[in-house]
Write a protein that holds these residues in place. Sequence first.
Motif, PDB file in Angstrom:
ATOM      1  N   THR A   1       0.891  -1.504   0.103  1.00  0.00           N
ATOM      2  CA  THR A   1       0.202  -0.084   0.213  1.00  0.00           C
ATOM      3  C   THR A   1       0.969   1.404   0.142  1.00  0.00           C
ATOM      4  O   THR A   1       1.656   1.381   1.024  1.00  0.00           O
ATOM      5  N   ARG A   2       1.037   2.092  -0.962  1.00  0.00           N
ATOM      6  CA  ARG A   2       1.772   3.182  -1.340  1.00  0.00           C
ATOM      7  C   ARG A   2       1.103   4.280  -0.354  1.00  0.00           C
ATOM      8  O   ARG A   2       1.602   5.334   0.112  1.00  0.00           O
ATOM      9  N   PHE A   3      -0.333   4.617  -0.660  1.00  0.00           N
ATOM     10  CA  PHE A   3      -1.126   5.557   0.234  1.00  0.00           C
ATOM     11  C   PHE A   3      -2.378   5.288   0.543  1.00  0.00           C
ATOM     12  O   PHE A   3      -3.168   4.566   0.001  1.00  0.00           O
ATOM     13  N   THR A   4      -2.701   5.658   1.634  1.00  0.00           N
ATOM     14  CA  THR A   4      -4.123   5.489   2.361  1.00  0.00           C
ATOM     15  C   THR A   4      -4.936   7.122   2.384  1.00  0.00           C
ATOM     16  O   THR A   4      -4.252   7.815   3.113  1.00  0.00           O
ATOM     17  N   HIS A   5      -5.911   7.287   1.891  1.00  0.00           N
ATOM     18  CA  HIS A   5      -6.665   8.396   1.714  1.00  0.00           C
ATOM     19  C   HIS A   5      -7.835   8.632   2.845  1.00  0.00           C
ATOM     20  O   HIS A   5      -8.298   7.275   2.996  1.00  0.00           O
ATOM     21  N   ASP A   6      -8.606   9.496   2.769  1.00  0.00           N
ATOM     22  CA  ASP A   6      -9.542   9.666   3.733  1.00  0.00           C
ATOM     23  C   ASP A   6     -10.914   9.518   3.026  1.00  0.00           C
ATOM     24  O   ASP A   6     -12.188   9.510   3.717  1.00  0.00           O
ATOM     25  N   THR A   7     -10.816   9.737   1.599  1.00  0.00           N
ATOM     26  CA  THR A   7     -12.167   9.603   0.646  1.00  0.00           C
ATOM     27  C   THR A   7     -11.762   8.713  -0.507  1.00  0.00           C
ATOM     28  O   THR A   7     -10.656   8.464  -0.844  1.00  0.00           O
ATOM     29  N   ASP A   8     -12.710   8.219  -0.815  1.00  0.00           N
ATOM     30  CA  ASP A   8     -12.810   7.212  -1.976  1.00  0.00           C
ATOM     31  C   ASP A   8     -12.165   7.991  -3.236  1.00  0.00           C
ATOM     32  O   ASP A   8     -12.300   9.179  -3.624  1.00  0.00           O
ATOM     33  N   LEU A   9     -11.094   7.263  -3.997  1.00  0.00           N
ATOM     34  CA  LEU A   9     -10.357   7.721  -5.205  1.00  0.00           C
ATOM     35  C   LEU A   9     -11.093   7.489  -6.408  1.00  0.00           C
ATOM     36  O   LEU A   9     -11.774   6.254  -6.374  1.00  0.00           O
ATOM     37  N   CYS A  10     -11.200   8.334  -7.375  1.00  0.00           N
ATOM     38  CA  CYS A  10     -11.767   8.271  -8.483  1.00  0.00           C
ATOM     39  C   CYS A  10     -10.838   8.410  -9.756  1.00  0.00           C
ATOM     40  O   CYS A  10     -11.370   7.812 -10.933  1.00  0.00           O
ATOM     41  N   SER A  11      -9.695   8.616  -9.819  1.00  0.00           N
ATOM     42  CA  SER A  11      -8.730   9.187 -10.965  1.00  0.00           C
ATOM     43  C   SER A  11      -7.561   9.224 -10.761  1.00  0.00           C
ATOM     44  O   SER A  11      -6.916   9.461  -9.577  1.00  0.00           O
TER      45      SER A  11
ATOM     46  N   CYS B   1       7.330   4.569   1.543  1.00  0.00           N
ATOM     47  CA  CYS B   1       7.030   6.071   1.212  1.00  0.00           C
ATOM     48  C   CYS B   1       5.485   6.368   1.278  1.00  0.00           C
ATOM     49  O   CYS B   1       5.081   5.885   0.330  1.00  0.00           O
ATOM     50  N   THR B   2       4.922   7.070   2.257  1.00  0.00           N
ATOM     51  CA  THR B   2       3.437   7.409   2.330  1.00  0.00           C
ATOM     52  C   THR B   2       3.248   8.883   2.195  1.00  0.00           C
ATOM     53  O   THR B   2       2.209   9.154   2.404  1.00  0.00           O
ATOM     54  N   GLU B   3       4.156   9.735   2.005  1.00  0.00           N
ATOM     55  CA  GLU B   3       3.808  11.004   1.797  1.00  0.00           C
ATOM     56  C   GLU B   3       3.133  11.341   0.681  1.00  0.00           C
ATOM     57  O   GLU B   3       3.263  10.634  -0.393  1.00  0.00           O
ATOM     58  N   ALA B   4       2.377  12.506   0.610  1.00  0.00           N
ATOM     59  CA  ALA B   4       1.794  12.906  -0.419  1.00  0.00           C
ATOM     60  C   ALA B   4       1.279  14.476  -0.299  1.00  0.00           C
ATOM     61  O   ALA B   4       1.306  14.935   0.749  1.00  0.00           O
ATOM     62  N   THR B   5       1.442  15.177  -1.351  1.00  0.00           N
ATOM     63  CA  THR B   5       1.293  16.507  -1.490  1.00  0.00           C
ATOM     64  C   THR B   5      -0.282  16.744  -2.069  1.00  0.00           C
ATOM     65  O   THR B   5      -0.665  16.317  -3.086  1.00  0.00           O
ATOM     66  N   VAL B   6      -1.091  17.592  -1.158  1.00  0.00           N
ATOM     67  CA  VAL B   6      -2.471  17.707  -1.537  1.00  0.00           C
ATOM     68  C   VAL B   6      -2.716  18.983  -2.114  1.00  0.00           C
ATOM     69  O   VAL B   6      -2.300  20.019  -1.582  1.00  0.00           O
ATOM     70  N   GLN B   7      -3.468  19.276  -3.181  1.00  0.00           N
ATOM     71  CA  GLN B   7      -3.755  20.308  -3.892  1.00  0.00           C
ATOM     72  C   GLN B   7      -5.267  20.482  -4.353  1.00  0.00           C
ATOM     73  O   GLN B   7      -5.715  19.393  -4.438  1.00  0.00           O
ATOM     74  N   HIS B   8      -5.904  21.548  -3.908  1.00  0.00           N
ATOM     75  CA  HIS B   8      -7.210  21.365  -3.786  1.00  0.00           C
ATOM     76  C   HIS B   8      -8.044  22.701  -4.697  1.00  0.00           C
ATOM     77  O   HIS B   8      -7.843  23.593  -4.149  1.00  0.00           O
ATOM     78  N   TRP B   9      -8.532  22.491  -5.750  1.00  0.00           N
ATOM     79  CA  TRP B   9      -9.571  23.513  -6.115  1.00  0.00           C
ATOM     80  C   TRP B   9     -10.875  23.063  -6.879  1.00  0.00           C
ATOM     81  O   TRP B   9     -12.185  23.569  -6.430  1.00  0.00           O
TER      82      TRP B   9
END
Length: 711
Positions: free
Chosen positions: A181-191, A221-229
Amino acid sequence: MEDLALEGLVGHYLGGGEITCCTLVKDDLFIAVKSHLMVYSTRNAALLHVQKLGSSEVTGLSPSPTNSQQLLVTSRDGSLSVWDMTDWTLMRTLSVGSSVSDLLVSRSNQNIFLVTRNSESGNVVTTIQKHCAATLEHKSDTLIIKKPCDNFQISSCGNFILFTRDTRVRVVNTCTCATFTRFTHDTDLCSVTLHPTRNLAAVADVNGRICLLNDWNVKGCTEATVQHWHANKVGGMGFAPRSEVLFSGGAESVLVKWLDGEPQFLPRIGGGIQHVLCPESGDIVVLVTEDTALHVVSLNTWSVTFKLCNILKRPRKTGEKTRTTTDIACTKSDVLFSSTPGFLQVYDVEKREHKRVVDITNQNQSTGHIRNKALSYIDITHFRLSDDGEWLVTVERRDDGFVTPENRLKFWRKEEKTEYTMKTCVDPPHAKLTTSLSLGITTEPTAVTTSTDCTVKVWGCGDEEDSWTQRQVLRHRHGPAYSSLISGDGSVVVVGYKGLVVLYGTASWDVKAEVPQSVGRLDQIFLSGYYLLTSSRDLISVWNLTSLSLCWEVSANISYILALPDKTFLAFVSRKSVTDAFLFGVKSAAPLAVHKFVCPGVVEGACLVTREDGGEMVVMLNSEHELYTLSHTAPPPLATSEREHQDTATIFTHLLKISSPPAALPELRHNSTATVASSVLNVSSNALPPLSAICANVLSDFLPQKVVHSN
């Protein structure tokens, strides 16, 4: 029928449906809809090829890593096929036994990975199969997952595959079959999208957030950079091939360019963005939107270079209202026809090239999450193009059933040989629904509109050349008018009222003749020499204007009529799911030629186009919003000696490959509609034979005193 060419141009054989997958091969866009493939050029929007790839829905497209001239295709029925793109022949097919949902191709180690899905005890089992690209031989099962997974992507080296499962990003090593598992998010992923050359991935969730994963294939490595618009689900993403610039789009119909975490915007794309594709050239971005349009964005100017509407006809949502026109017009080899609601599309049928889109209403932009609800678009209900292509006249309407309907009449003029600019807008032209529009030349450029408000209005272009104003208002005792026509020389205007056709002289706008009809509403009216041709949905009638008598009529399921030179016309008759064409002359109800199956569906519009070599072809628009042409592949040689016209069969008799009737027809002199209409009708009504002398016992009740009101 050897020299008869039936050709599809736009949306060939597709009709409604959803785009199942798409990919770029060099500068060409490959789009799969159901079991069909369309290939478009991203440089000029030309439709390069249409191919049926089988009977099942296509799920994956990719050029072969061993041969760039071969195309790999996977289908829902569990097949992997190889097509030769030079002549589009099927080379071989492999059945994998389960439904294939994704196709992954490694160009470095020349392997193919097929993602298959089947159900076991109610659970969805996902399997990644490894095949040799050269032989299609099954090597091994890389991974078996007893849960549904989505968004499969393969690294450029082919050693890692990334996919999502709900909120988690998983990675599998194709060499060792190890997963993590590379990354775990708090919301379902779509793309998901991967950078083509760098170890960088982007995943997006249903709330519009985008997470950038550097070193995405490194375990631990579990880091991620989040950008939101984005405020809604992200539909598509893509990386620029030569930089780390990310492009994203979704239901907002806005293309977002992410540079160092800062967004730049290109709004009003026109539909929710579903796919974002970045060619290797790096100078454009290709967008496919949910209103089935193709957009090419130039990165140099950060603007839409061109937009190709109606790649396929978008099915209307429940509750969505429309009266979009099926009119079609042409000038030289350019064909003008309706596109998505509010737009007209210009297409060069000879070069098979999209040229431009004319935004008539400039108000029909809508986002995906709104489009799922009931909409009332502003629709183009009628349009006409002048013979020289200089003037375009449109009628638009919006009616949601709640507020007062909107009606507008717009006059457009071509400027700089390409673009149409609106010169006059009449809001509204009539108090009620505008039922027809005609355009021609009298003493000036003239347009005629009819309406259910019992008025017929004549519009003319003023001395300033760009200003159109109302010239006349005509009324008749038969009330609403439904169709109109301006003769070739502009001396006569023909109006179809309820159960009656009236011919007006344009010099004084007085009534020249009245021709009663056996049907209440006419769909089309034509003048052909001394003859008046009228048609409704199930009846064709031909009248002799010298005696005002009925020559003949035929009953059939008629969808459209196209007038041709030399007193002939093509009648398109729908039969089940196809259309047949009948070639008639005005003197006889016996068809001069018949051709079965000229077009799938129902022909709702047609026009005659002259090619650059002087040849002619018929362009047909069917009920599925598809264009087809009917033309010669090898025209017969023209006669070398002069001869008089011996019959009414034109080149289209030879085109349809059925000879004229053996009985010789009376010799006819060739007269254009314009000359005959002027000579016959430019006289007082008393000079024509009275109807009472022909049908006194039948039509006496139809002949009260004629009254014409003029404002």
